[in-house]
Enzyme design. Sequence first.
Site, PDB file in Angstrom:
ATOM      1  N   ASN A  59      47.239  50.868  34.743  1.00 54.16           N
ATOM      2  CA  ASN A  59      48.604  51.361  34.702  1.00 54.16           C
ATOM      3  C   ASN A  59      49.397  50.851  33.503  1.00 54.16           C
ATOM      4  OD1 ASN A  59      50.831  52.797  35.936  1.00 54.16           O
ATOM      5  ND2 ASN A  59      49.750  52.469  37.861  1.00 54.16           N
ATOM      6  N   HIS A  89      43.029  28.219  27.288  1.00 55.17           N
ATOM      7  CA  HIS A  89      43.014  26.966  26.527  1.00 55.17           C
ATOM      8  C   HIS A  89      42.368  25.838  27.320  1.00 55.17           C
ATOM      9  CE1 HIS A  89      45.694  28.451  23.357  1.00 55.17           C
ATOM     10  NE2 HIS A  89      46.315  29.097  24.326  1.00 55.17           N
ATOM     11  N   THR A 141      43.645  32.662  41.498  1.00 51.13           N
ATOM     12  CA  THR A 141      42.992  31.520  40.865  1.00 51.13           C
ATOM     13  C   THR A 141      41.589  31.276  41.406  1.00 51.13           C
ATOM     14  OG1 THR A 141      43.931  29.983  42.475  1.00 51.13           O
ATOM     15  CG2 THR A 141      45.210  30.375  40.456  1.00 51.13           C
ATOM     16  N   LYS A 142      41.262  31.888  42.563  1.00 49.66           N
ATOM     17  CA  LYS A 142      39.962  31.701  43.214  1.00 49.66           C
ATOM     18  C   LYS A 142      39.401  33.050  43.632  1.00 49.66           C
ATOM     19  CE  LYS A 142      41.039  27.129  44.830  1.00 49.66           C
ATOM     20  NZ  LYS A 142      41.553  26.289  45.853  1.00 49.66           N
ATOM     21  N   LYS A 159      45.229  38.689  55.256  1.00 47.13           N
ATOM     22  CA  LYS A 159      44.741  39.684  56.201  1.00 47.13           C
ATOM     23  C   LYS A 159      43.401  40.208  55.701  1.00 47.13           C
ATOM     24  CE  LYS A 159      46.574  43.951  58.225  1.00 47.13           C
ATOM     25  NZ  LYS A 159      47.684  44.898  58.196  1.00 47.13           N
TER      26      LYS A 159
END
Length: 162
Positions: A59, A89, A141-142, A159
Amino acid sequence: MMSNLILNFLNSILFGMGRARAIFYGSFMKKMGVNTAIMSGFTIRGPKGISIGSNCVVNYRCSIDGTGGLEIGDNVMLGPGVVIISASHKTDRIDIPINQQGYYKKKVVVGDDVWIGVNAIVLPGVTIGKGAVVGAGAVVTKNVEPYAIVAGVPAKKIKSRK
Protein backbone atom coordinates in the site's frame (compact mmCIF):
# COMPACT_ATOMS: atom_id res chain seq x y z
CA MET A 1 -25.17 5.12 -7.50
CA MET A 2 -23.14 7.34 -9.83
CA SER A 3 -20.56 8.09 -7.10
CA ASN A 4 -19.97 4.33 -6.64
CA LEU A 5 -19.33 3.95 -10.36
CA ILE A 6 -16.85 6.82 -10.29
CA LEU A 7 -15.06 5.42 -7.21
CA ASN A 8 -14.85 1.96 -8.77
CA PHE A 9 -13.45 3.47 -11.96
CA LEU A 10 -10.83 5.49 -10.05
CA ASN A 11 -9.86 2.48 -7.94
CA SER A 12 -9.36 0.36 -11.05
CA ILE A 13 -7.08 3.06 -12.49
CA LEU A 14 -5.08 3.30 -9.25
CA PHE A 15 -4.66 -0.48 -9.02
CA GLY A 16 -3.71 -0.62 -12.69
CA MET A 17 -0.97 1.91 -12.00
CA GLY A 18 0.01 -0.11 -8.92
CA ARG A 19 0.37 -3.24 -11.03
CA ALA A 20 2.52 -1.35 -13.54
CA ARG A 21 4.66 -0.08 -10.64
CA ALA A 22 5.05 -3.69 -9.40
CA ILE A 23 6.26 -4.82 -12.82
CA PHE A 24 8.80 -1.99 -12.86
CA TYR A 25 10.12 -2.64 -9.32
CA GLY A 26 9.98 -6.38 -9.92
CA SER A 27 12.63 -6.03 -12.61
CA PHE A 28 15.08 -5.09 -9.82
CA MET A 29 13.94 -7.75 -7.32
CA LYS A 30 14.70 -11.44 -6.94
CA LYS A 31 11.04 -12.27 -7.68
CA MET A 32 7.75 -10.47 -8.32
CA GLY A 33 4.55 -12.50 -8.54
CA VAL A 34 1.65 -11.83 -10.88
CA ASN A 35 -1.30 -9.57 -10.10
CA THR A 36 0.60 -7.70 -7.37
CA ALA A 37 0.19 -3.94 -6.90
CA ILE A 38 2.61 -1.44 -5.40
CA MET A 39 0.96 1.86 -4.59
CA SER A 40 2.59 5.32 -4.66
CA GLY A 41 5.09 6.56 -2.11
CA PHE A 42 6.81 3.15 -1.96
CA THR A 43 10.47 3.04 -0.94
CA ILE A 44 12.82 0.11 -1.33
CA ARG A 45 16.28 -0.81 -0.11
CA GLY A 46 18.21 -3.88 -1.23
CA PRO A 47 15.82 -4.96 -3.99
CA LYS A 48 17.97 -7.93 -5.06
CA GLY A 49 17.14 -9.62 -1.74
CA ILE A 50 13.35 -9.25 -2.09
CA SER A 51 10.80 -11.81 -3.29
CA ILE A 52 7.12 -10.86 -3.42
CA GLY A 53 4.43 -13.40 -4.25
CA SER A 54 1.28 -13.14 -6.34
CA ASN A 55 -1.94 -11.24 -5.57
CA CYS A 56 -0.28 -8.93 -3.04
CA VAL A 57 -0.89 -5.27 -2.27
CA VAL A 58 1.95 -3.06 -1.04
CA ASN A 59 0.00 0.00 0.00
CA TYR A 60 0.79 3.72 0.02
CA ARG A 61 4.00 4.91 1.70
CA CYS A 62 5.31 1.41 2.50
CA SER A 63 9.04 0.94 2.96
CA ILE A 64 10.67 -2.46 2.57
CA ASP A 65 14.29 -3.52 3.00
CA GLY A 66 15.77 -6.60 1.38
CA THR A 67 19.35 -6.04 2.50
CA GLY A 68 19.19 -9.08 4.82
CA GLY A 69 16.66 -10.92 2.68
CA LEU A 70 12.87 -10.54 2.50
CA GLU A 71 10.33 -13.11 1.34
CA ILE A 72 6.69 -12.08 1.08
CA GLY A 73 4.24 -14.88 0.24
CA ASP A 74 1.09 -14.88 -1.87
CA ASN A 75 -2.11 -12.94 -1.07
CA VAL A 76 -0.37 -10.60 1.39
CA MET A 77 -1.71 -7.13 2.20
CA LEU A 78 0.59 -4.43 3.57
CA GLY A 79 -1.41 -1.50 4.91
CA PRO A 80 -0.37 2.11 4.30
CA GLY A 81 2.91 3.10 5.93
CA VAL A 82 4.12 -0.43 6.77
CA VAL A 83 7.88 -0.69 7.31
CA ILE A 84 9.76 -4.00 6.98
CA ILE A 85 13.43 -3.91 7.94
CA SER A 86 15.91 -6.78 7.36
CA ALA A 87 19.08 -4.99 8.50
CA SER A 88 19.89 -2.61 11.32
CA HIS A 89 22.75 -0.97 13.22
CA LYS A 90 24.96 -2.99 15.54
CA THR A 91 24.97 -1.67 19.09
CA ASP A 92 27.01 -4.22 21.05
CA ARG A 93 30.14 -2.10 21.57
CA ILE A 94 30.29 0.95 23.82
CA ASP A 95 33.87 1.93 22.98
CA ILE A 96 32.93 3.31 19.55
CA PRO A 97 29.91 5.29 18.33
CA ILE A 98 26.93 3.31 17.06
CA ASN A 99 27.17 4.88 13.61
CA GLN A 100 30.65 3.32 13.23
CA GLN A 101 29.74 -0.23 14.29
CA GLY A 102 28.30 -1.40 10.99
CA TYR A 103 25.13 -3.39 10.38
CA TYR A 104 23.68 -6.81 10.99
CA LYS A 105 21.39 -8.55 8.52
CA LYS A 106 18.57 -11.00 9.30
CA LYS A 107 16.07 -12.35 6.80
CA VAL A 108 12.37 -11.51 7.23
CA VAL A 109 9.69 -13.96 6.04
CA VAL A 110 6.03 -13.04 5.63
CA GLY A 111 3.88 -16.12 4.98
CA ASP A 112 0.92 -16.48 2.63
CA ASP A 113 -2.42 -14.78 3.39
CA VAL A 114 -0.99 -12.27 5.89
CA TRP A 115 -2.42 -8.83 6.61
CA ILE A 116 -0.08 -6.26 8.14
CA GLY A 117 -2.03 -3.21 9.31
CA VAL A 118 -1.35 0.48 8.77
CA ASN A 119 1.97 1.85 10.12
CA ALA A 120 3.12 -1.50 11.54
CA ILE A 121 6.86 -2.16 11.74
CA VAL A 122 8.49 -5.56 11.24
CA LEU A 123 12.07 -5.85 12.53
CA PRO A 124 14.99 -7.98 11.25
CA GLY A 125 14.86 -11.76 11.68
CA VAL A 126 11.08 -12.03 12.14
CA THR A 127 8.91 -14.71 10.53
CA ILE A 128 5.19 -14.01 10.28
CA GLY A 129 3.27 -17.26 9.84
CA LYS A 130 0.60 -18.06 7.28
CA GLY A 131 -2.76 -16.39 7.82
CA ALA A 132 -1.54 -14.05 10.58
CA VAL A 133 -2.84 -10.53 11.17
CA VAL A 134 -0.61 -7.74 12.51
CA GLY A 135 -2.58 -4.88 14.06
CA ALA A 136 -2.18 -1.26 13.07
CA GLY A 137 0.84 0.43 14.65
CA ALA A 138 2.31 -2.82 16.00
CA VAL A 139 6.06 -3.31 16.28
CA VAL A 140 6.85 -6.95 15.51
CA THR A 141 10.06 -7.96 17.28
CA LYS A 142 9.49 -11.75 17.48
CA ASN A 143 8.08 -14.49 15.27
CA VAL A 144 4.31 -14.62 14.81
CA GLU A 145 2.71 -18.06 14.71
CA PRO A 146 0.36 -19.01 11.87
CA TYR A 147 -3.17 -17.58 12.13
CA ALA A 148 -2.28 -15.45 15.16
CA ILE A 149 -3.55 -11.91 15.58
CA VAL A 150 -0.91 -9.70 17.18
CA ALA A 151 -0.99 -6.06 18.25
CA GLY A 152 0.87 -3.57 20.39
CA VAL A 153 4.40 -2.40 21.06
CA PRO A 154 6.03 -4.84 21.16
CA ALA A 155 3.49 -6.98 19.30
CA LYS A 156 1.86 -9.71 21.39
CA LYS A 157 -0.67 -12.37 20.48
CA ILE A 158 -4.18 -11.24 21.37
CA LYS A 159 -6.21 -13.88 19.55
CA SER A 160 -6.11 -16.74 17.06
CA ARG A 161 -8.01 -16.84 13.78
CA LYS A 162 -8.56 -20.58 14.16
